[in-house]
Design a protein around this motif. Structure first.
Motif, mmCIF file in Angstrom:
data_model
loop_
_atom_site.group_PDB
_atom_site.id
_atom_site.type_symbol
_atom_site.label_atom_id
_atom_site.label_comp_id
_atom_site.label_asym_id
_atom_site.label_seq_id
_atom_site.Cartn_x
_atom_site.Cartn_y
_atom_site.Cartn_z
ATOM 1 N N TYR A 59 -2.860 2.222 3.309
ATOM 2 C CA TYR A 59 -1.461 2.108 2.888
ATOM 3 C C TYR A 59 -0.752 3.454 3.056
ATOM 4 O O TYR A 59 0.362 3.518 3.568
ATOM 5 C CB TYR A 59 -1.388 1.653 1.428
ATOM 6 C CG TYR A 59 0.021 1.618 0.889
ATOM 7 C CD1 TYR A 59 0.857 0.541 1.152
ATOM 8 C CD2 TYR A 59 0.516 2.667 0.129
ATOM 9 C CE1 TYR A 59 2.154 0.514 0.674
ATOM 10 C CE2 TYR A 59 1.809 2.651 -0.351
ATOM 11 C CZ TYR A 59 2.621 1.569 -0.080
ATOM 12 O OH TYR A 59 3.895 1.557 -0.548
ATOM 13 N N ILE A 108 -0.091 4.299 6.769
ATOM 14 C CA ILE A 108 0.905 3.468 7.439
ATOM 15 C C ILE A 108 2.300 3.655 6.855
ATOM 16 O O ILE A 108 3.258 3.892 7.578
ATOM 17 C CB ILE A 108 0.499 1.981 7.371
ATOM 18 C CG1 ILE A 108 -0.769 1.762 8.192
ATOM 19 C CG2 ILE A 108 1.622 1.081 7.861
ATOM 20 C CD1 ILE A 108 -1.370 0.390 8.045
ATOM 21 N N PHE A 109 2.435 3.572 5.525
ATOM 22 C CA PHE A 109 3.754 3.512 4.921
ATOM 23 C C PHE A 109 4.293 4.834 4.383
ATOM 24 O O PHE A 109 5.486 4.984 4.222
ATOM 25 C CB PHE A 109 3.768 2.478 3.792
ATOM 26 C CG PHE A 109 3.511 1.094 4.282
ATOM 27 C CD1 PHE A 109 4.472 0.413 5.009
ATOM 28 C CD2 PHE A 109 2.305 0.479 4.043
ATOM 29 C CE1 PHE A 109 4.239 -0.865 5.473
ATOM 30 C CE2 PHE A 109 2.058 -0.802 4.494
ATOM 31 C CZ PHE A 109 3.020 -1.470 5.219
ATOM 32 N N MET A 110 3.443 5.780 4.076
ATOM 33 C CA MET A 110 3.915 7.000 3.437
ATOM 34 C C MET A 110 4.072 8.173 4.410
ATOM 35 O O MET A 110 4.552 9.218 4.023
ATOM 36 C CB MET A 110 2.962 7.411 2.312
ATOM 37 C CG MET A 110 2.773 6.355 1.243
ATOM 38 S SD MET A 110 4.285 5.893 0.410
ATOM 39 C CE MET A 110 4.504 7.299 -0.642
ATOM 40 N N LYS A 163 7.810 9.474 4.887
ATOM 41 C CA LYS A 163 8.632 9.709 3.698
ATOM 42 C C LYS A 163 9.126 11.151 3.599
ATOM 43 O O LYS A 163 10.289 11.378 3.341
ATOM 44 C CB LYS A 163 7.835 9.369 2.432
ATOM 45 C CG LYS A 163 7.708 7.917 2.185
ATOM 46 C CD LYS A 163 8.639 7.511 1.113
ATOM 47 C CE LYS A 163 8.344 6.078 0.755
ATOM 48 N NZ LYS A 163 9.368 5.456 0.045
#
Length: 103
Positions: A32, A35-37, A40
């Motif tokens: 996670y 992929i997503f952070m 940021k």
């Protein structure tokens, strides 16, 4: 994988199942994060920092440390500087700032 009834009578199977679940949870959290952070908070170093003023924190001779953009940077200057002086960033060389005394 053994059933729940097998695990109550065999502690080794229970420990193995707990380890697998734990490692699986950590692997999912890492995936996670990858992929997503990752987009940021982009790192801003050098020219991308977009800061042109700094404050001297510590100085000795022609080098020391300045605070710029909320970070502590190693700096060099030909000017005589003291802690608290405001300086302008004239160049960025990797993680080293070249600074000039504000005039």
């Amino acid at each position: 994988m053994p059933s729940l009834g097998d695990m109550t009578s065999n502690p080794g199977a229970f420990v193995m199942a707990a380890l697998l679940v734990g490692f699986g949870a950590v692997a999912l959290a890492k995936l996670y994060g990858l992929i997503f952070m990752r987009w940021k908070t982009p790192f801003r170093v050098g020219e991308a920092m977009n800061v042109n003023r700094a404050e001297v924190v510590e100085w000795s001779g022609q080098e020391g440390y300045v605070s710029a953009g909320g970070e502590l940077w190693r700096a060099q200057s030909k000017d005589a500087l003291a802690p608290g002086d405001e300086v302008a960033i004239s160049a960025v060389n990797g993680l080293l700032l070249k600074v000039k005394k504000q005039g």
